[in-house]
Design an enzyme around this catalytic site. Structure first.
Site, PDB file in Angstrom:
ATOM      1  CB  THR A  68      -0.908   0.018   1.236  1.00 25.55           C
ATOM      2  OG1 THR A  68      -1.753  -1.132   1.211  1.00 25.55           O
ATOM      3  CG2 THR A  68      -1.767   1.272   1.261  1.00 25.55           C
ATOM      4  CE  LYS A 116      -5.465  -1.620   2.349  1.00 25.88           C
ATOM      5  NZ  LYS A 116      -4.153  -2.275   2.353  1.00 25.88           N
TER       6      LYS A 116
END
Length: 264
Positions: free
Chosen positions: A95, A168
């Site tokens: 991420t 995300k």
């Protein structure tokens, strides 16, 4: 059988390697020390000692490290992207900023890059049901999908390169904000004389239920859950705040509650 190169045989990457091997793929993974090499071997993969060896003959290369900075170091400074053969695909599970995936892609136009941050934990990966938010071209995602399917379900193609990271980051901002909202709800319940575990359990069965609420109720308290998730949620919130600021925006109303969700 597809040959897969892998960087990041840790808490999340280890189960991914295991699933890839079980699915019949030939996996070579970075193991820079004797201990890391043993871990890779125990997972059924072949250890390689240098980053530039990871993509040797690989059709797909996967990077699953902890931070955006580590992605840049592995892919750019250590030479992973430069060593990848034309026509192969790089998958980034870490991420981070959408711009990192785009910067990495620009370094080697002969390869395809897919950003596929993960929503879930090692147990979801081991079960083959971790959620993947995927960004990239249709062709790149189609090329990577059979490999990602070894551990990802659902695999959600949400847009072009960088879109997976954007989704995300928004997801984790909402996640942190929900923890903060639950903290405020518990404080209200306390003022009204309701025990926190009983309140959380009751809300989980009412119209105020959410997936996050179920996780918090299982942990027994907001503080316990916030402490357990603080490290990775704080990291992702820092990234989404910086990314929004770089784009001339902010988190809007999410900022009003998000700090309460990432500070136990």
């Amino acid at each position: 059988m597809t040959r897969v190169g892998f960087v990041g045989a840790g808490r999340m990457g280890g189960p991914m390697i295991g699933r890839l091997v079980e699915s019949g793929h030939e996996v070579q993974a970075l193991g820079r020390s004797d201990q890391k090499s043993r871990v890779v071997e125990e997972l059924g993969a072949r250890p390689v000692a240098d980053v530039t060896e990871v993509p040797d003959g690989a059709d797909v290369v996967i990077v699953c490290v902890f931070t955006d900075e580590q992605v840049r170091t592995v892919c750019l400074d250590d030479g992973l992207v430069a060593a990848m053969r034309a026509g192969s695909t790089l998958v980034l599970h870490t991420t981070g900023s959408p711009r990192t995936a785009q910067t990495v892609a620009a370094q080697n136009p002969a390869i395809a890059v897919v950003d596929a941050p993960v929503s879930g934990g090692p147990h979801n990966i081991a079960a083959g049901e971790v959620t993947l938010f995927v960004g990239g071209s249709d062709d790149a995602v189609a090329h990577a999908r059979p490999i990602l399917g070894a551990y990802g379900d659902p695999i959600l193609h949400v847009g072009p390169l960088g879109a997976g990271q954007a989704v995300k980051l928004v997801n984790n901002a909402v996640f942190a904000a929900q923890i903060g909202l639950l903290g405020e709800a518990v404080a209200l319940g306390r003022r009204l004389g309701v025990d926190e575990p009983k309140l959380l359990s009751a809300i989980s069965n009412g119209s105020g239920a959410s997936r996050v609420g179920g996780f918090v109720a299982a942990a027994g308290s907001v503080a316990t859950f916030a402490e357990a998730t603080q490290e990775f949620v704080s990291k992702d919130v820092d990234v989404v705040r910086k990314t929004a600021a770089d784009l001339g925006s902010d988190l809007g109303l999410l900022d009003a509650v998000i700090d309460a969700g990432i500070r136990p």
